[in-house]
Design a protein around this motif. Structure first.
Motif, PDB file in Angstrom:
ATOM      1  N   GLU A  22      46.376  61.442  19.810  1.00  0.00           N
ATOM      2  CA  GLU A  22      46.196  61.602  18.363  1.00  0.00           C
ATOM      3  C   GLU A  22      47.396  60.990  17.660  1.00  0.00           C
ATOM      4  N   ASP A  23      47.148  60.033  16.753  1.00  0.00           N
ATOM      5  CA  ASP A  23      48.273  59.354  16.110  1.00  0.00           C
ATOM      6  C   ASP A  23      48.849  60.121  14.931  1.00  0.00           C
ATOM      7  N   GLU A  24      48.151  61.125  14.417  1.00  0.00           N
ATOM      8  CA  GLU A  24      48.716  61.992  13.381  1.00  0.00           C
ATOM      9  C   GLU A  24      49.560  63.050  14.076  1.00  0.00           C
ATOM     10  N   ILE A  45      51.180  64.859  24.974  1.00  0.00           N
ATOM     11  CA  ILE A  45      50.745  64.195  23.742  1.00  0.00           C
ATOM     12  C   ILE A  45      51.154  62.731  23.787  1.00  0.00           C
ATOM     13  N   VAL A  46      50.221  61.859  23.435  1.00  0.00           N
ATOM     14  CA  VAL A  46      50.552  60.454  23.196  1.00  0.00           C
ATOM     15  C   VAL A  46      49.913  60.050  21.875  1.00  0.00           C
ATOM     16  N   TYR A  47      50.428  58.958  21.284  1.00  0.00           N
ATOM     17  CA  TYR A  47      50.038  58.614  19.922  1.00  0.00           C
ATOM     18  C   TYR A  47      49.331  57.262  19.799  1.00  0.00           C
ATOM     19  N   ASP A  48      49.028  56.607  20.923  1.00  0.00           N
ATOM     20  CA  ASP A  48      48.310  55.332  20.848  1.00  0.00           C
ATOM     21  C   ASP A  48      47.439  55.162  22.082  1.00  0.00           C
ATOM     22  N   LEU A  81      45.951  55.424  28.216  1.00  0.00           N
ATOM     23  CA  LEU A  81      45.486  54.899  29.499  1.00  0.00           C
ATOM     24  C   LEU A  81      46.555  55.060  30.579  1.00  0.00           C
ATOM     25  N   GLU A  82      47.811  54.839  30.212  1.00  0.00           N
ATOM     26  CA  GLU A  82      48.897  54.968  31.183  1.00  0.00           C
ATOM     27  C   GLU A  82      49.012  56.414  31.663  1.00  0.00           C
ATOM     28  N   ARG A 131      47.012  50.199  18.690  1.00  0.00           N
ATOM     29  CA  ARG A 131      47.024  49.415  19.929  1.00  0.00           C
ATOM     30  C   ARG A 131      45.658  49.320  20.604  1.00  0.00           C
ATOM     31  N   LEU A 132      44.944  50.431  20.738  1.00  0.00           N
ATOM     32  CA  LEU A 132      43.598  50.417  21.317  1.00  0.00           C
ATOM     33  C   LEU A 132      42.877  51.646  20.807  1.00  0.00           C
ATOM     34  N   ASP A 133      41.672  51.474  20.217  1.00  0.00           N
ATOM     35  CA  ASP A 133      41.004  52.638  19.631  1.00  0.00           C
ATOM     36  C   ASP A 133      40.396  53.520  20.720  1.00  0.00           C
TER      37      ASP A 133
END
Length: 225
Positions: free
Chosen positions: A7-9, A29-32, A37-38, A56-58
């Motif tokens: 979630e980017d927010e 948590i990751v933001y992109d 994927l990683e 970066r990737l939707d």
């Protein structure tokens, strides 16, 4: 359960993490999309909660790539995009469920529980290697000689090693996955936490040690008894 939040927010991501933590789940948590994927490739999560509109990737691209790579982890898409075509696109890409924002907390938790039951697998809450067991739910590192509690960051570092016990883990990947891409962290911070874990392995009289791989990173090693 181990859940990856994509979630980017950042405020919403932290709120989701707190809701899940309050209900007994462990979260990353990751933001992109690329970071998603990683992480999904590097650790066996029980569930991915995935936004659609990501840098970066939707989200559609993330879940599609996961499925192409053979990753069957359940995916709950959580997004403000509410049209039927968006829902169909997400499900066709490989998502298991689709929920719109704003959401009701009780409904979110019900869907999380339903998706993790649907896998028909034992929920992962422990990682083992050699004579070590890492209990993710209560942050305990255990051997036959006893157990020791880990701090939140120590748990993150230990999880990286025990989830990938035969891999060499670089300092860069530890920084990204434990502290995050935006953290102001240096190699010295990583070395400090490696030192903390080594002391705890010594305290546990474990046969497992953390070996330096010169100019690359670290890898677990099991000594012969």
């Amino acid at each position: 359960m181990n859940i990856l939040i994509v979630e980017d927010e950042q405020a919403l991501a932290q709120a989701l993490a707190q809701i899940l933590k309050n209900n007994g789940h462990y979260t990353d948590i990751v933001y992109d999309g690329i970071s998603a994927l990683e992480y999904a490739d590097g650790f066996p999560y029980d569930l991915v909660i995935l936004d659609v509109m990501l840098p970066r990737l939707d989200g559609f691209g993330v879940v599609k790539t996961m499925r192409e790579q053979g990753n069957s982890t359940p995916v709950l898409m959580l997004t403000a995009r509410t049209t039927v075509p968006d829902t169909v696109t997400g499900l066709n890409a490989g998502a298991d469920d689709y929920m719109t924002k704003p959401f009701d907390t009780s409904e979110l938790l019900a869907r999380v529980n339903a998706l993790t039951r649907r896998t028909g697998e034992v929920i992962l809450n422990k990682l083992t290697y050699g004579d070590l067991t890492l209990e993710l739910d209560n942050a305990l590192l255990c051997s036959k000689h006893g157990s020791v509690h880990l701090s939140y960051k120590e748990l993150g570092v230990a999880k990286m090693f025990l989830a990938n016990p035969t891999m060499t883990i670089t300092k860069e990947s530890l920084i990204v996955k434990v502290w995050g891409t935006d953290a102001d962290i240096t190699d010295n911070n990583v070395e400090s936490y490696i030192s903390f874990l080594r002391k705890k392995l010594k305290y546990l009289h474990s046969a497992v040690s953390i070996k330096n791989i010169q100019k690359i990173g670290y890898r677990l090693e099991v000594s012969e008894c």
